[in-house]
Design an enzyme around this catalytic site. Structure first.
Site, PDB file in Angstrom:
ATOM      1  N   TYR A  46     -44.785  97.552  29.067  1.00  0.00           N
ATOM      2  CA  TYR A  46     -44.908  98.980  28.768  1.00  0.00           C
ATOM      3  C   TYR A  46     -43.741  99.827  29.278  1.00  0.00           C
ATOM      4  CZ  TYR A  46     -49.515  98.644  26.615  1.00  0.00           C
ATOM      5  OH  TYR A  46     -50.549  98.357  25.761  1.00  0.00           O
TER       6      TYR A  46
ATOM      7  N   GLU B 109     -56.957  96.214  27.346  1.00  0.00           N
ATOM      8  CA  GLU B 109     -56.410  94.886  27.079  1.00  0.00           C
ATOM      9  C   GLU B 109     -56.765  93.912  28.188  1.00  0.00           C
ATOM     10  OE1 GLU B 109     -52.327  96.002  26.420  1.00  0.00           O
ATOM     11  OE2 GLU B 109     -52.947  97.208  24.694  1.00  0.00           O
TER      12      GLU B 109
ATOM     13  N   VAL C 127     -55.775  87.260  -1.371  1.00  0.00           N
ATOM     14  CA  VAL C 127     -56.002  86.469  -0.157  1.00  0.00           C
ATOM     15  C   VAL C 127     -56.856  87.220   0.857  1.00  0.00           C
ATOM     16  CG1 VAL C 127     -53.952  87.207   1.139  1.00  0.00           C
ATOM     17  CG2 VAL C 127     -54.809  84.855   1.401  1.00  0.00           C
TER      18      VAL C 127
ATOM     19  N   LEU D  92     -59.780  87.522   0.717  1.00  0.00           N
ATOM     20  CA  LEU D  92     -61.073  86.828   0.812  1.00  0.00           C
ATOM     21  C   LEU D  92     -61.233  86.051   2.114  1.00  0.00           C
ATOM     22  CD1 LEU D  92     -60.478  83.559   0.342  1.00  0.00           C
ATOM     23  CD2 LEU D  92     -60.285  84.254  -2.012  1.00  0.00           C
ATOM     24  N   THR D  93     -60.136  85.832   2.859  1.00  0.00           N
ATOM     25  CA  THR D  93     -60.238  84.929   4.012  1.00  0.00           C
ATOM     26  C   THR D  93     -61.276  85.361   5.043  1.00  0.00           C
ATOM     27  OG1 THR D  93     -58.248  85.973   4.956  1.00  0.00           O
ATOM     28  CG2 THR D  93     -57.942  83.954   3.711  1.00  0.00           C
TER      29      THR D  93
END
Length: 402
Positions: free
Chosen positions: A98, A140, A272, A274-275
């Site tokens: 950062y 995080e 793609v 749809l994955t």
């Protein structure tokens, strides 16, 4: 929690909005130039979103403006912050990265705005940057801790071997990935993605996100990748054979199906896209969910239609699951009802007439124009935003996108 921003900082940051609207893209270009002089920072970024394209700089410019405009109403940015934190975890961004970004951002503001970037302005933007950075760092850290605590979880880059490759269509192949260490893998949430560190000969390391296209099984992951005409990473992957070892970060992403959906589910995809939908559909079948499910997919034709037989097999014998295929330009020998259900594009009218818009949760993934049209149509039809969930390809239009 970080200390609240001072009233003076809020006022000064908001006062810079007109200057950022006029010169923000130049600031971001200069910021990237400064960061990329440091190989450690440069390699954190998806280089396909940088070279020759203004998409990522424009996305970050819009994100910085969004932060400046909403700095006195940060609750409006909560969804974006979660999305960024998940992407940062996939990219293995750590607290020590950062300060480099802060230095590049403030240096770029000074370089581009010149005398207008007074010490007072720079101090305000420094405070604003670190306020948001500390929120992201804390979130995080929690995600990293959660990943490490579950069975099969890990931090950093773990080696996976390509166990099997399945050709799903003329452009899409599935890659079954098994950890080299032989251990279990953490259960992802259907819809999440894996981040890959790809070492392609003759190129800088490439970072890519690919959605997991199977429900959790504790042993392997499956990704299904479209070979893009100019795609460095996808082209390289399609050239690999079983046995290739890939560096993989743990599953991440805020786009996922809840474990026990309580409303009808509409899985809407293009190409793609749809994955993640196949992963969601498999999970719904595994859990024996009884809510109505509409799986709707659009692609060019039979040759580009991936996993059609698999999806139909999942739906067979399950009356609560309806599958509908659209082929934009069917091949000459395609037969409606055998190779596809409808010719042409998925229209707003068809979608609203054939799905329970008043009660369903919509999960949408596909190219940006497809996504934009679908989200706009549902929003204009009165579907609340908290029932429209989507995943997009390419750089996200979000603040501090990486």
């Amino acid at each position: 929690m970080p200390q609240p921003l001072s009233a003076q900082t809020i006022a000064l940051v908001k006062a810079t909005v007109p200057a950022l609207e006029a010169h923000g893209l130049d600031v971001v270009r200069e910021m990237y130039a400064r960061m990329f002089r440091n190989p450690e920072i440069r390699d954190l970024f998806n280089q396909s979103h940088q070279g020759g394209s203004e998409a990522q700089p424009r996305a970050l410019t819009g994100a910085i403006l969004a932060y400046a405009n909403n700095i006195d109403n940060l609750t409006a940015l909560v969804p974006a912050v979660e999305r960024i934190a998940q992407k940062h975890v996939g990219l293995q961004i750590l607290p020590e990265h950062y300060p480099h970004v802060a230095e590049a951002l403030l240096g770029a503001i000074r370089a581009v705005l010149g005398e207008a970037a007074t010490d007072e302005i720079l101090e305000a933007w420094g405070e604003a940057y670190w306020f948001l950075a500390n929120i992201l760092i804390a979130r995080e850290r929690r995600i990293y801790d959660e990943q490490l605590a579950v069975e099969g979880g890990w931090n950093g880059w773990r080696d996976f071997r390509i166990d099997e490759i399945v050709r799903e269509s003329s452009t899409i192949a599935s890659f079954i990935l098994r950890p080299v260490d032989g251990g279990p893998v953490m259960a992802h949430k259907p819809g999440q993605y894996l981040t890959f560190w790809l070492e392609i000969p003759g190129h800088a390391p490439a970072k890519r996100n690919y959605s997991i296209s199977a429900a959790p099984n504790g042993r392997t992951y499956r990704i299904s990748v479209k070979r893009e005409p100019q795609g460095l990473a996808s082209g390289w992957l399609h050239q690999q054979a079983p046995g290739t070892v890939l560096k993989v970060a743990a599953p991440a992403g805020e786009f996922f199906l809840p474990e026990h959906p309580e409303r009808p589910v509409v899985l809407l995809s293009g190409g793609v896209g749809l994955t993640p939908m196949v992963a969601m559909l498999e999970a719904l079948v595994q859990s024996a969910a009884q809510v109505p499910v509409h799986y709707i997919h659009g692609t060019h034709d039979r040759d580009t239609h991936a996993m059609r037989a698999h999806v139909r097999a999942l739906a067979e014998g399950r009356p609560q699951i309806a599958v509908t295929d659209f082929h934009q330009t069917p091949l000459a020998d395609e037969v409606a009802g055998r190779d596809y259900d409808h010719a042409g594009l998925i229209t707003e009218e068809w979608l609203l007439a054939n799905t329970p818009a008043s009660e369903a949760d919509y999960y949408i993934c596909g190219p940006r124009p497809f996504l934009r049209a679908a989200v706009a149509a549902l929003s204009l039809a009165g579907v609340p935003s908290d029932r429209i969930h989507y995943e997009f390809f390419g750089p996200a239009d979000e603040l501090l996108a990486a």
